[in-house]
Design a protein around this motif. Structure first.
Motif, PDB file in Angstrom:
ATOM      1  N   GLN A  54       0.847  -1.192   0.000  1.00 48.81           N
ATOM      2  CA  GLN A  54       0.000   0.000   0.000  1.00 48.81           C
ATOM      3  C   GLN A  54       0.879   1.238   0.000  1.00 48.81           C
ATOM      4  O   GLN A  54       2.033   1.199   0.397  1.00 48.81           O
ATOM      5  N   PHE A  55       0.314   2.316  -0.450  1.00 47.67           N
ATOM      6  CA  PHE A  55       1.030   3.579  -0.346  1.00 47.67           C
ATOM      7  C   PHE A  55       0.007   4.708  -0.235  1.00 47.67           C
ATOM      8  O   PHE A  55      -1.187   4.519  -0.440  1.00 47.67           O
ATOM      9  N   VAL A  56       0.510   5.858   0.119  1.00 44.54           N
ATOM     10  CA  VAL A  56      -0.326   7.057   0.233  1.00 44.54           C
ATOM     11  C   VAL A  56      -0.254   7.795  -1.106  1.00 44.54           C
ATOM     12  O   VAL A  56       0.811   7.904  -1.702  1.00 44.54           O
ATOM     13  N   PHE A  57      -1.389   8.266  -1.568  1.00 49.17           N
ATOM     14  CA  PHE A  57      -1.420   9.038  -2.812  1.00 49.17           C
ATOM     15  C   PHE A  57      -1.873  10.447  -2.480  1.00 49.17           C
ATOM     16  O   PHE A  57      -2.915  10.635  -1.848  1.00 49.17           O
ATOM     17  N   GLN A  58      -1.078  11.426  -2.875  1.00 46.32           N
ATOM     18  CA  GLN A  58      -1.426  12.810  -2.568  1.00 46.32           C
ATOM     19  C   GLN A  58      -1.498  13.618  -3.844  1.00 46.32           C
ATOM     20  O   GLN A  58      -0.623  13.528  -4.707  1.00 46.32           O
ATOM     21  N   VAL A  59      -2.554  14.414  -3.947  1.00 53.20           N
ATOM     22  CA  VAL A  59      -2.752  15.266  -5.117  1.00 53.20           C
ATOM     23  C   VAL A  59      -2.559  16.707  -4.679  1.00 53.20           C
ATOM     24  O   VAL A  59      -3.275  17.190  -3.789  1.00 53.20           O
ATOM     25  N   VAL A  60      -1.602  17.372  -5.295  1.00 55.87           N
ATOM     26  CA  VAL A  60      -1.308  18.758  -4.928  1.00 55.87           C
ATOM     27  C   VAL A  60      -1.969  19.684  -5.938  1.00 55.87           C
ATOM     28  O   VAL A  60      -1.706  19.599  -7.140  1.00 55.87           O
ATOM     29  N   ARG A  61      -2.821  20.546  -5.449  1.00 54.53           N
ATOM     30  CA  ARG A  61      -3.514  21.481  -6.347  1.00 54.53           C
ATOM     31  C   ARG A  61      -2.612  22.679  -6.634  1.00 54.53           C
ATOM     32  O   ARG A  61      -1.639  22.906  -5.931  1.00 54.53           O
ATOM     33  N   PRO A  62      -2.965  23.466  -7.643  1.00 58.05           N
ATOM     34  CA  PRO A  62      -2.156  24.655  -7.953  1.00 58.05           C
ATOM     35  C   PRO A  62      -2.014  25.609  -6.771  1.00 58.05           C
ATOM     36  O   PRO A  62      -1.004  26.291  -6.638  1.00 58.05           O
ATOM     37  N   ASP A  63      -3.041  25.657  -5.878  1.00 55.51           N
ATOM     38  CA  ASP A  63      -2.936  26.558  -4.721  1.00 55.51           C
ATOM     39  C   ASP A  63      -2.200  25.904  -3.550  1.00 55.51           C
ATOM     40  O   ASP A  63      -2.227  26.403  -2.434  1.00 55.51           O
ATOM     41  N   GLN A  64      -1.570  24.743  -3.825  1.00 53.04           N
ATOM     42  CA  GLN A  64      -0.777  24.001  -2.842  1.00 53.04           C
ATOM     43  C   GLN A  64      -1.610  23.339  -1.746  1.00 53.04           C
ATOM     44  O   GLN A  64      -1.055  22.871  -0.753  1.00 53.04           O
ATOM     45  N   SER A  65      -2.958  23.309  -1.908  1.00 56.80           N
ATOM     46  CA  SER A  65      -3.740  22.485  -0.995  1.00 56.80           C
ATOM     47  C   SER A  65      -3.618  21.040  -1.465  1.00 56.80           C
ATOM     48  O   SER A  65      -3.366  20.791  -2.648  1.00 56.80           O
ATOM     49  N   VAL A  66      -3.774  20.119  -0.538  1.00 58.63           N
ATOM     50  CA  VAL A  66      -3.454  18.714  -0.834  1.00 58.63           C
ATOM     51  C   VAL A  66      -4.593  17.797  -0.426  1.00 58.63           C
ATOM     52  O   VAL A  66      -5.162  17.943   0.660  1.00 58.63           O
ATOM     53  N   ASP A  67      -4.941  16.859  -1.300  1.00 58.40           N
ATOM     54  CA  ASP A  67      -5.857  15.772  -0.951  1.00 58.40           C
ATOM     55  C   ASP A  67      -5.025  14.510  -0.772  1.00 58.40           C
ATOM     56  O   ASP A  67      -4.133  14.239  -1.579  1.00 58.40           O
ATOM     57  N   THR A  68      -5.318  13.766   0.285  1.00 57.66           N
ATOM     58  CA  THR A  68      -4.555  12.545   0.554  1.00 57.66           C
ATOM     59  C   THR A  68      -5.476  11.341   0.516  1.00 57.66           C
ATOM     60  O   THR A  68      -6.580  11.368   1.062  1.00 57.66           O
ATOM     61  N   TYR A  69      -5.028  10.305  -0.128  1.00 59.34           N
ATOM     62  CA  TYR A  69      -5.791   9.066  -0.228  1.00 59.34           C
ATOM     63  C   TYR A  69      -4.856   7.905   0.088  1.00 59.34           C
ATOM     64  O   TYR A  69      -3.653   8.002  -0.079  1.00 59.34           O
TER      65      TYR A  69
END
Lengths: 55, 793
Positions: free
Chosen positions: B679-694
């Motif tokens: 398993q691993f953590v997946f993080q999506v970084v938006r242009p405004d540097q806010s992050v969603d983590t899954y």
């Protein structure tokens, strides 16, 4: 155009006839060899070695 | 924007940035059924138009020639099986280049491109013919029952009818434009879709054949003239350049076997689509050769029955008076209308035929764009097309200029054809026959040139004086070559269009190659000065030189490296390595072609990594660089993360989908991977540097406070019962989940799903109104794998 075709047509016909005569043997051989594979077990591919060199 | 690194004119090895280039394309492997479905989507679509074109050209005995071509296609397929057993990444270009060199390879690809450019228009126009024919026949039926309003009747001066050819053109244009947009956005090729289409087609084919047999028994049948010279009726168009010559004067007497050859040439387009077998070979699961043979025989049997037998049924069942005059461009519809049974049933079945035709022919339009895009991508990587063509779309990352060029050519072809299926079919056959001819000639030469082993050889082969003579291959080549030459004379439209197109493309290839040679030499030199390319067959952690628990950062666009900057800010590279990865996605067609190191790491990757290195240097931190070729970006990321034992994967926000959708795709791909996997953590970084983590893979769900309290209240109540004081909180969860699974598998499935949908719709509304609160703590440090972030298992 007609002259060129009239010169080529006997050769083309000959090629076609010889080729088709050969294919009369090729087609059932190929069909048999491929059809047989449908009923083989899914074991290791014995010719896998041959693929390795060019993969 | 940071400026790229300025390198001194000469650099030492120590100054160069090391980049690992994985050369083995990451694929998701498919079964032989799916492989057969993909090929049949192309090959099977010709059943919808080949019969009509052949009969217009040579007369009523055409079905025997179609059957003959379908039998002959066994041999052509055998040639492809042999080439695939030698080169996993085969296809016409590779084979011809090996045997005959680069010049003839370019010519053969030009012919192949002609094949692809015409596949789209003939499929689209043919589908349009079926639809227009159905609409018109529905109007006729409605009018016969008096259901057409008088006003409409008088407006059309009779039964309303749509102009068939014009409607076909409009339909073909719309379908092509639709798939142009899908390919520009970068839709994923799906073997699942191909399988579904073939399943539906099989249902239609079974009904059609079964119902036809009943019709034959009930109504009798028309005799199909035997394929003899005296039964051949050539139209003026089908004689091409020979029309008006002495040859035409006494056809039956003069032609003889030559007439059979000409007729065979007019039927050859029935076996188009074999090249797809070479393209799909790469993705076949192990044991590859066995599965390839199985796929080949499935394709052979299916196409023989569907294309070959139905062409016989057309002539046996549809009356002569309507078969060519009315139904020449939609024969399967015509067959449906003359089956035995009530009219309404026949009309309904015809509607089904049109739906299936739409599915399979539209699929062929898409395959044509994908295939030609793939071929041209491959050629342009060799420097045979200007680099300008390969520049990716700023938003979607696709080779949109190549797609635009292909689609423009297809749209132009559709308009020029005016909806004439015969003209398109005639031209189409040029590309088909010449690409097969080049392929078989090359395979024949390679029998003598290539001394290595082969997994399969076209039989029969006899040995004379210690030398093996490839009789089978030679026979196939002779038939193809004779047919190709004859077609040059008898298909004037095809010859003029095909030769012009091939010459034009060949000229462009040659000029571009020369112009690029100097430019590439300089680029290669610069690239070698700045980057040290380390080739690796597969992605291995030791090869990349990183420790387990690293962070994998995916990059695509050098203008958007927000995710890299965020990772560099958050990560202590003394504790955790950073790997920057670019996935070089090769589409369906080009996946068949060999990609050398220099073709995977191109000028684009050079720019991208130059920028990435520059960003890393501005933080004063080290990064490892990796290029991975793949058919599909998700499997590339997941496989790389697993191989590198990454703790986290960080990406930017996709222009095509939300972060949750990206995580969903990754999760789906992860589930399909074989063990061992992590398993691993997946993080999506938006242009405004806010992050969603899954979290990808099984993980402890984040529990809501009220759920935790509920479990605790239940625990308090249950432990008061006699003999249950040893129960733990996790025992309650186990029992609850077990009961849930049982109810879900049982009668309560629908009510459970209804309730979950209700809960999920509340979440979506909540997410849209309270976006910031959904984002997981953006300050969460990316931990080493040994130090798992809170909330996960």
């Amino acid at each position: 155009m007609e002259t060129v075709f009239s010169l080529l047509s006997p050769l083309l016909t000959l090629l076609f006839v010889i080729g088709m005569a050969g294919c009369v043997i090729v087609i059932p051989l190929v069909a048999f060899k491929l059809f047989r594979v449908l009923f083989e077990d899914d074991s290791e591919d014995e010719t896998g070695k041959a693929l390795a060199s060019r993969n | 924007m940071d400026s790229p690194i300025q390198h001194p004119a000469s650099t030492t090895n120590a100054d160069r940035v090391r980049i690992v280039v994985a050369t083995s394309v990451m694929l998701t492997f498919i079964s032989y059924w799916r492989a057969a479905a993909i090929v049949l989507n192309d090959l099977g679509s010709s059943a919808f138009y080949a019969g009509g074109i052949a009969e217009q050209a040579i007369g009523k005995s055409a079905p025997w020639f179609i059957l003959g071509v379908m039998l002959f296609s066994f041999t052509v397929r055998a040639v492809y099986v042999e080439s695939c057993s030698m080169f996993v990444r085969g296809g016409v270009y590779r084979v011809v280049k090996e045997a005959l060199g680069g010049t003839l390879a370019k010519i053969s690809v030009s012919c192949l491109m002609f094949d692809y450019i015409l596949t789209g228009p003939i499929s689209g126009v043919s589908a349009g013919q079926y639809i227009a024919g159905l609409i018109n026949d529905i109007f006729v039926t409605l009018d016969a029952h008096g259901w057409i309003p008088r006003a409409i009747h008088s407006m059309f001066h009779g039964t309303p009818q749509v102009p068939v050819n014009a409607t076909s053109v409009v339909f073909a244009l719309l379908v092509t434009i639709y798939f142009w947009w899908q390919n520009t956005k970068g839709i994923e090729e799906s073997s699942e879709k191909a399988l579904r289409v073939m399943q539906i087609t099989t249902v239609m084919a079974v009904i059609l054949l079964g119902w036809s047999v009943i019709t034959l028994l009930k109504q009798g049948y028309q005799h199909v003239p035997l394929p003899l010279p005296q039964n051949l009726k050539f139209s003026p168009e089908s004689l091409g350049f020979l029309h008006g010559t002495n040859f035409a004067a006494n056809l039956a007497q003069k032609f003889g076997i030559l007439g059979i050859l000409i007729a065979f040439g007019h039927s050859v387009l029935a076996m188009s689509g074999e090249e797809s077998l070479a393209q799909v070979n790469r993705e076949l699961a192990h044991p590859k050769l066995k599965y390839l043979k199985r796929a080949a025989i499935i394709i052979a049997i299916y196409s023989f029955i569907f294309t070959g037998i139905t062409s016989l049924l057309f002539v046996m069942i549809i009356p002569d008076s309507v078969r060519v005059p009315v139904y020449k461009d939609n024969l399967i519809s015509g067959l449906a209308m003359y089956l035995w049974g009530p009219q309404i049933l026949k009309l309904l079945f015809r509607g089904f035929v049109v739906v299936v035709g739409f599915l399979i022919l539209s699929g062929a339009v898409n395959t044509a764009i994908i295939g030609s895009n793939g071929v041209l991508n491959r050629i342009s990587e060799d420097g045979v097309l200007p680099d300008w063509f390969r520049q990716p779309h700023k938003r979607f990352g696709t080779s949109y200029r190549i797609i635009n060029m292909v689609v423009l050519l297809q749209l132009g072809t559709i308009l020029l054809s005016g909806g004439d299926v015969y003209k398109l079919g005639e031209a189409y056959a040029f590309g088909v026959i010449w690409s097969f001819t080049f392929n078989s000639l090359s395979m024949l030469i390679l029998r003598f040139k290539y001394k290595g082993e082969r997994g399969w050889k076209v039989p029969p082969n006899i040995t004379i004086a210690g030398r093996e003579i490839p009789l089978g291959l030679a026979s196939v080549f002779m038939v193809l070559f004779a047919t190709a030459i004859v077609n040059l004379f008898t298909k004037s439209v095809a010859t003029v269009a095909g030769l012009s197109f091939a010459a034009g493309f060949f000229l462009v290839f040659t000029i571009s190659e020369r112009a690029n040679r100097k430019k590439h030499a300089l680029t290669q030199k610069q690239m070698k000065e700045h980057f040290q390319l380390t080739q690796s067959e597969t992605v291995e952690r030791s090869g990349v030189g990183v420790h387990p628990g690293n962070v994998l950062v995916t990059v695509r666009d050098y203008n958007t490296l927000t995710q890299l900057k965020w990772v560099l800010e958050k990560t202590d590279t003394e504790q955790q390595d950073i790997v920057v990865m670019s996935a070089r996605v090769s589409q369906f067609g080009s996946a068949a072609y060999d990609l050398a190191t220099e073709q995977i790491f191109t000028e684009y990757e050079q720019q991208l990594f130059t920028k990435a290195v520059s960003v890393a240097e501005s933080f004063g931190k080290h990064i490892s660089l990796l290029v991975v070729p793949a058919r599909d970006v998700w499997s590339a990321i997941v496989q790389t993360a697993i191989n590198l034992e990454s703790a986290a994967v960080v990406s930017g926000l996709s222009s095509k989908m939300s972060g949750a959708e990206q995580a969903f795709e990754l999760g789906k791909t992860w589930e399909a991977m074989p063990e061992p996997k992590r398993q691993f953590v997946f993080q999506v970084v938006r242009p405004d540097q806010s992050v969603d983590t899954y979290r990808i893979g099984p993980h402890t769900p984040t529990m809501k406070t009220e759920d935790v309290h509920l479990v605790h209240r239940l625990w308090l109540n249950i432990t008061r019962e006699t003999g249950l004081d040893a129960v733990h909180h996790h025992d309650i969860l186990t029992e609850a989940l077990t009961r849930f699974a049982r109810d879900y598998a049982g009668h309560d499935r629908e009510s459970i799903l209804k309730e979950l949908r209700r809960i999920t719709s509340r979440h979506i509304g909540h997410h849209e109104s309270k976006r910031e609160s959904v984002v997981v703590d953006e300050h969460t440090q990316i931990k080493d794998d040994g130090d798992i972030p809170p909330g996960s298992q």
